[in-house]
Design an enzyme around this catalytic site. Structure first.
Site, PDB file in Angstrom:
ATOM      1  CG  ASP A 117      -0.189  -0.135   2.861  1.00  0.00           C
ATOM      2  OD1 ASP A 117       1.454   0.643   2.802  1.00  0.00           O
ATOM      3  OD2 ASP A 117      -0.367   0.235   3.837  1.00  0.00           O
ATOM      4  CG  ASP A 128       1.411   2.992   4.854  1.00  0.00           C
ATOM      5  OD1 ASP A 128       0.476   2.320   4.836  1.00  0.00           O
ATOM      6  OD2 ASP A 128       2.596   2.270   4.638  1.00  0.00           O
ATOM      7  CG  ASP A 166      -3.075   2.337   5.281  1.00  0.00           C
ATOM      8  OD1 ASP A 166      -4.445   2.447   5.614  1.00  0.00           O
ATOM      9  OD2 ASP A 166      -1.654   1.507   6.408  1.00  0.00           O
TER      10      ASP A 166
END
Ligand code: CTP
Ligand code: MN
Ligand code: MN
Length: 516
Positions: free
Chosen positions: A335, A337, A440
């Site tokens: 992902d 962040d 995120d």
């Protein structure tokens, strides 16, 4: 034939120090190796050297300081010396292994010349020199762990076992394997023999057994059978679904579900309420391929720009930091962040909904779930140690990333069953104009920003070790919000990560070396 004056000496001296009484340089005890030189040249050189006041020993002994040879390699002389030692003649001491040139130059000068590198015989490095004794601290947060290391063949194997332990919710076992693996990541050399592991911390019996098997046989039977096992493969596939943890995956496995595709099939059999409950998991299934295809740094940079633009649009002056694996220098991640703050304390309040709104209006979000910040600092300190779960405003999201010319061949395609139920995903890879990417977002008040940066940079093991160090070694409690001293019952302030390391009594470790 020994000259007369020397014979006198022999009667009162040890034979090997035959000429020491008249030698001018008693600290330099020379032994000339006969091997390859021949007896006559050796005795010629011996006589000549002695006549110039050099101490030439009759035999190699523990008092020998200089071993001189001609046409021998350093390794050959070492073998010769070893042989003398095993025959019990001498116990080893440190001697200089020199070429005859040192002796001839010394004789020409009339005194021992300083030893230069060209005089020394070259020897191959010993295992102990190749693997210098290194001091490995036992907490990962006390060590530097680079991203690229020398023992991937071992760490990958240990991490399979760690992952498998996580799948059976055996945290202790999992952490033990991760700690062993992490020690190997911090080693500055390749592990070739068990000897290379001497004195290293954190290596338990089980890990050592696995390492030994790999060093001896190339693979570990336990690791290989784990990798092959239906349960391990199913758990890996099922936990790869966005939003699915070990518990759910395990229940599904026991219900006979083996892959995300099975899930779609059985999903249709669920009643309405159940469907609602798993809907976001099904969403994970939908983007399964995309979300299991590593996000590249290039994609992360594009998302950085998007996030930066969105945040600045709703709160000018906000600060956006890339955290997680990309901050540690990783080339790919699962992902992207981000940590967001504003120097004006309070300006960041209610910021997340605004960011999300902006992104949604731009059609950039496929999914988002925001959790509120519930962190409150009390004067009496945390009622219980701050949990690992963060209490910032946090947004789990899936971005719809327009495919700029991504080099398709470099993106590793996840291996979802090829039966083709996920046309849309297939499309979003090859040719489609977009792909799904996990992002995120975390918002932190400026006063907690240093703690949040440290806490969200990872790696997960590095964070875990920081908290363990704080608790066990310092009587402190560290979270992504604060550092609390339990003895003094007070919070530490910190404006930078460096300050937090310093409060913790740790040497500062930069993000690129937190890849524990
Ligand atoms: N983190 C956290 N609380 C969570 C989830 C994550 O504090 N509920 C922290 C982790 O401790 C880690 C950081 O967020 O330090 C990044 O987590 P994650 O994105 O899962 O891992 P990365 O190290 O970024 O690895 P990847 O590249 O696979 O994303
Ligand atoms: Mn990450
Ligand atoms: Mn993350």
């Amino acid at each position: 034939m020994i000259p007369l004056k020397r014979r006198k000496v022999t009667t009162e001296q040890n034979a090997s120090h035959a000429n020491s009484a008249e030698c001018k340089f008693p600290d330099v005890a020379i032994f000339i190796v006969e091997r390859k030189m021949g007896a006559s040249r050796k005795s010629f050189l011996t006589r000549l050297a002695r006549s110039k006041g050099f101490l030439i020993e009759e035999s190699y002994s523990s008092s020998t300081t200089h071993v001189v040879s001609e046409n021998n390699t350093g390794d050959e002389v070492e073998v010769w010396i070893k042989k003398q030692e095993t025959e019990g003649k001498v116990s080893s001491s440190s001697v200089s292994l020199l070429d005859i040139s040192w002796l001839t130059e010394s004789m020409a000068r009339g005194s021992p010349v300083p030893i230069q590198d060209r005089h020394r015989l070259k020897t191959s490095p010993k295992p102990s020199e190749l693997t210098p004794v290194i001091i490995m601290k036992s907490y990962a947060c006390q060590r530097r762990t680079p991203l690229k290391h020398h023992n991937l063949f071992l760490t990958e194997a240990l991490e399979v076992l760690a992952e498998n332990a996580e799948f059976s919710e055996n945290e202790g076992r999992s952490v033990a394997f991760r700690r062993s693996s992490s020690v190997l990541k911090a080693l500055p050399y390749i592990v070739r023999t068990m000897q290379d592991l001497k004195g290293l911390p954190c290596l338990g019996d089980h890990s050592l057994r696995v390492i030994k098997e790999i060093l001896e046989d190339g693979t570990s039977s336990e690791v290989e059978s784990t990798r092959q096992s239906e349960q391990f493969q199913a758990m890996k596939a099922l936990t790869g679904v966005f939003g699915v943890g070990v518990r759910t995956a395990d229940r599904w496995f026991r219900e006979g579900i083996r892959s995300p595709l099975d899930l779609i099939d059985t999903g249709q059999k669920l009643n309405h309420a159940q469907q609602a409950a798993v809907s976001f998991r099904l969403l994970g299934v939908q983007y399964y391929n995309d979300l299991n295809t590593p996000v590249t740094k290039k994609e992360a940079m594009v998302i950085s720009d998007i996030v930066e633009k969105a945040v600045k649009a709703v709160l000018p002056g906000a600060i956006i930091t890339l955290t997680g694996g990309f901050r540690r220098g990783k080339e790919v991640g699962h992902d992207v962040d981000f940590l967001i703050t504003h120097t004006e304390e309070g300006a960041e309040e209610k910021l997340m909904p605004k960011i999300v709104n902006y992104l949604e209006n731009q059609g950039l979000l496929l999914y988002q779930k925001t959790t509120r910040n519930s962190y409150l600092e009390s004067k009496d300190g945390p009622a219980r140690p701050p949990s690992n779960m963060d209490r910032f405003e946090r947004c789990f999201s899936i971005f719809r990333l327009e495919q700029f010319k991504v080099d398709c061949d470099t993106s590793v395609k996840a291996s979802l069953d090829s039966s083709g139920t996920t046309d849309k995903n297939e499309e979003s890879y090859s040719g489609s104009s977009w792909r799904a990417v996990r992002v995120d977002l975390v918002v932190s008040p400026y006063s907690q920003f240093a703690f949040a940066t440290l806490g969200w940079t990872g790696s997960k093991l590095f964070e875990r070790e920081l908290r363990r160090w704080a608790g066990q070694e310092k009587g402190m409690s560290l979270s992504s919000h604060a550092l609390y001293d339990s003895k003094k019952q007070c919070y530490f302030r910190a404006d930078s990560e460096e300050e937090i390391f310093s409060h913790l009594g740790l040497e500062y470790i930069p993000p690129s070396e937190r890849n524990a």
